[in-house]
Design a protein around this motif. Structure first.
Motif, PDB file in Angstrom:
ATOM      1  N   UNK A 147       7.615   1.378  -5.561  1.00 21.46           N
ATOM      2  CA  UNK A 147       6.365   0.699  -5.925  1.00 21.46           C
ATOM      3  C   UNK A 147       6.541   0.032  -7.285  1.00 21.46           C
ATOM      4  N   UNK A 148       7.168   0.754  -8.211  1.00 24.13           N
ATOM      5  CA  UNK A 148       7.379   0.211  -9.561  1.00 24.13           C
ATOM      6  C   UNK A 148       8.207  -1.070  -9.533  1.00 24.13           C
ATOM      7  N   UNK A 149       9.115  -1.185  -8.547  1.00 21.63           N
ATOM      8  CA  UNK A 149       9.943  -2.395  -8.445  1.00 21.63           C
ATOM      9  C   UNK A 149       9.132  -3.620  -8.054  1.00 21.63           C
ATOM     10  N   UNK A 150       8.011  -3.428  -7.365  1.00 23.32           N
ATOM     11  CA  UNK A 150       7.270  -4.570  -6.825  1.00 23.32           C
ATOM     12  C   UNK A 150       5.967  -4.866  -7.549  1.00 23.32           C
ATOM     13  N   UNK A 151       5.245  -3.809  -7.928  1.00 22.23           N
ATOM     14  CA  UNK A 151       3.904  -4.007  -8.482  1.00 22.23           C
ATOM     15  C   UNK A 151       3.952  -3.991 -10.008  1.00 22.23           C
ATOM     16  N   UNK A 152       3.256  -4.907 -10.673  1.00 23.02           N
ATOM     17  CA  UNK A 152       3.303  -4.972 -12.143  1.00 23.02           C
ATOM     18  C   UNK A 152       2.871  -3.686 -12.819  1.00 23.02           C
ATOM     19  N   UNK A 153       1.957  -2.945 -12.196  1.00 21.87           N
ATOM     20  CA  UNK A 153       1.479  -1.692 -12.794  1.00 21.87           C
ATOM     21  C   UNK A 153       2.237  -0.487 -12.271  1.00 21.87           C
ATOM     22  N   UNK A 154       3.090  -0.698 -11.274  1.00 22.67           N
ATOM     23  CA  UNK A 154       3.741   0.433 -10.620  1.00 22.67           C
ATOM     24  C   UNK A 154       2.781   1.182  -9.709  1.00 22.67           C
ATOM     25  N   UNK A 155       1.668   0.528  -9.374  1.00 22.60           N
ATOM     26  CA  UNK A 155       0.644   1.164  -8.546  1.00 22.60           C
ATOM     27  C   UNK A 155       0.305   0.270  -7.356  1.00 22.60           C
ATOM     28  N   UNK A 156      -0.212   0.899  -6.324  1.00 25.81           N
ATOM     29  CA  UNK A 156      -0.749   0.171  -5.179  1.00 25.81           C
ATOM     30  C   UNK A 156      -2.262   0.409  -5.126  1.00 25.81           C
ATOM     31  N   UNK A 157      -3.043  -0.519  -4.576  1.00 23.38           N
ATOM     32  CA  UNK A 157      -2.633  -1.706  -3.848  1.00 23.38           C
ATOM     33  C   UNK A 157      -2.193  -2.835  -4.779  1.00 23.38           C
ATOM     34  N   UNK A 158      -1.329  -3.670  -4.222  1.00 19.93           N
ATOM     35  CA  UNK A 158      -0.883  -4.877  -4.921  1.00 19.93           C
ATOM     36  C   UNK A 158      -0.807  -5.989  -3.880  1.00 19.93           C
ATOM     37  N   UNK A 193       0.851  -1.196   0.000  1.00 25.55           N
ATOM     38  CA  UNK A 193       0.000   0.000   0.000  1.00 25.55           C
ATOM     39  C   UNK A 193       0.889   1.250   0.000  1.00 25.55           C
ATOM     40  N   UNK A 194       0.245   2.413  -0.219  1.00 22.48           N
ATOM     41  CA  UNK A 194       0.964   3.685  -0.141  1.00 22.48           C
ATOM     42  C   UNK A 194       0.684   4.353   1.195  1.00 22.48           C
ATOM     43  N   UNK A 195       0.782   5.676   1.213  1.00 22.99           N
ATOM     44  CA  UNK A 195       0.516   6.442   2.440  1.00 22.99           C
ATOM     45  C   UNK A 195      -0.962   6.287   2.804  1.00 22.99           C
ATOM     46  N   UNK A 196      -1.236   5.913   4.049  1.00 28.92           N
ATOM     47  CA  UNK A 196      -2.649   5.753   4.431  1.00 28.92           C
ATOM     48  C   UNK A 196      -3.381   7.101   4.424  1.00 28.92           C
ATOM     49  N   UNK A 197      -2.657   8.156   4.632  1.00 30.34           N
ATOM     50  CA  UNK A 197      -3.263   9.493   4.623  1.00 30.34           C
ATOM     51  C   UNK A 197      -3.822   9.884   3.250  1.00 30.34           C
ATOM     52  N   UNK A 198      -3.178   9.399   2.185  1.00 31.54           N
ATOM     53  CA  UNK A 198      -3.524   9.861   0.837  1.00 31.54           C
ATOM     54  C   UNK A 198      -4.061   8.777  -0.101  1.00 31.54           C
ATOM     55  N   UNK A 199      -3.715   7.527   0.122  1.00 27.48           N
ATOM     56  CA  UNK A 199      -3.927   6.534  -0.935  1.00 27.48           C
ATOM     57  C   UNK A 199      -5.304   5.884  -0.842  1.00 27.48           C
ATOM     58  N   UNK A 200      -6.217   6.458  -1.619  1.00 27.84           N
ATOM     59  CA  UNK A 200      -7.596   5.966  -1.591  1.00 27.84           C
ATOM     60  C   UNK A 200      -7.685   4.543  -2.153  1.00 27.84           C
ATOM     61  N   UNK A 201      -6.925   4.259  -3.218  1.00 23.27           N
ATOM     62  CA  UNK A 201      -6.994   2.905  -3.790  1.00 23.27           C
ATOM     63  C   UNK A 201      -6.403   1.899  -2.820  1.00 23.27           C
ATOM     64  N   UNK A 202      -5.328   2.284  -2.137  1.00 24.10           N
ATOM     65  CA  UNK A 202      -4.759   1.377  -1.126  1.00 24.10           C
ATOM     66  C   UNK A 202      -5.779   1.061  -0.049  1.00 24.10           C
ATOM     67  N   UNK A 203      -6.539   2.080   0.342  1.00 26.62           N
ATOM     68  CA  UNK A 203      -7.530   1.872   1.401  1.00 26.62           C
ATOM     69  C   UNK A 203      -8.541   0.800   0.993  1.00 26.62           C
TER      70      UNK A 203
END
Ligand code: GSH
Length: 220
Positions: free
Chosen positions: A47-58, A8-18
């Motif tokens: 994030x790009x190193x781990x997630x296929x899309x370079x996006x979270x959540x993954x 996930x990304x920052x919990x404060x900002x990352x709506x998709x991670x939530x």
């Protein structure tokens, strides 16, 4: 040892991670949470190193790799089918409103970004954002009228995948404070009070100052 990892990304900002995190926690998957702070200007290399899309959540879980928040919701619901409504017609409705959230509301997302630690009212009220809000309020009212009689959530007493998809919208509404109907406000209050949403908020507000991103803390 856990069964995998949710990035996930920052919990404060990352709506998709939530959304992805709520799905995983609602289904009680035993996965380690890996938070990767956003770097601006993005994209974030770690994030790009781990997630296929370079996006979270993954999500990585027992050999499965899942990206896109809606796919994560569906994957998690394989372990907890009750997170989608049992009734076929209600389930079709739930999937439709979840997909509509996943695919749309770009104006709202651009004008009223998620920052769980700020009061940005009365800004962000662009015509496009207001049109998106109008549609969201119609979705909530229609869904609750048809399926929500048994409790405060979209489909009644249980917080499910459709609520998880709309929980970050609630976060935006609580921060930017657009005019809402009393019924929409009551739904926002119910979502905010859910224990998992509350945990996410607490974690978000406890993130260190080093994770604050100027772009999301200041108005343009
Ligand atoms: N359609 C994707 C959207 C995911 C997305 O846009 N994630 C953003 C954060 S909310 C991201 O990972 N951004 C990378 C970055 O900012 O470096 C989903 O549903 O999961």
């Amino acid at each position: 040892m856990s069964d995998g990892k949710i990035y996930i990304g920052n919990k404060r900002y990352s709506s998709w991670s939530m959304r992805g995190w709520l799905a995983v926690r609602l289904a009680k998957l035993d996965v380690e949470e890996i938070a990767i702070p956003f770097v601006r200007p993005g994209p974030t290399p770690a994030i790009a190193e781990r997630s296929p899309t370079g996006l979270v959540p993954y999500l990585e879980h027992n050999g499965a790799a899942i990206w896109e928040s809606l796919a994560i919701c569906d994957y998690c619901a394989e372990f907890a089918p009750e997170l989608w409504p049992a009734d076929r017609i209600a389930r079709a409705h739930a999937r439709s409103i979840a997909a509509e959230m996943h695919a749309g509301f770009r104006d709202l997302r651009m004008a009223m970004w998620m920052n769980l630690g700020r009061d940005f009212s009365p800004h962000g009220r662009t015509p496009g954002a207001l049109a998106n809000i109008d549609r969201i309020e119609k979705i909530w009212a229609d869904t609750r009228a048809r399926f929500g009689a048994g409790g405060p959530y979209l489909f009644g007493a249980s917080f499910g995948m459709a609520d998880a998809m709309y929980a970050p919208v609630v976060g935006r509404f609580l921060g930017w404070k657009p005019e809402l109907t009393a019924a929409s406000q009551a739904y926002c209050d119910a979502v905010r009070a859910h224990p998992l949403v509350d945990t996410w908020y607490r974690d978000a507000l406890a993130e260190p100052a080093s994770m604050l991103v100027d772009d999301y803390e200041t108005l343009p």
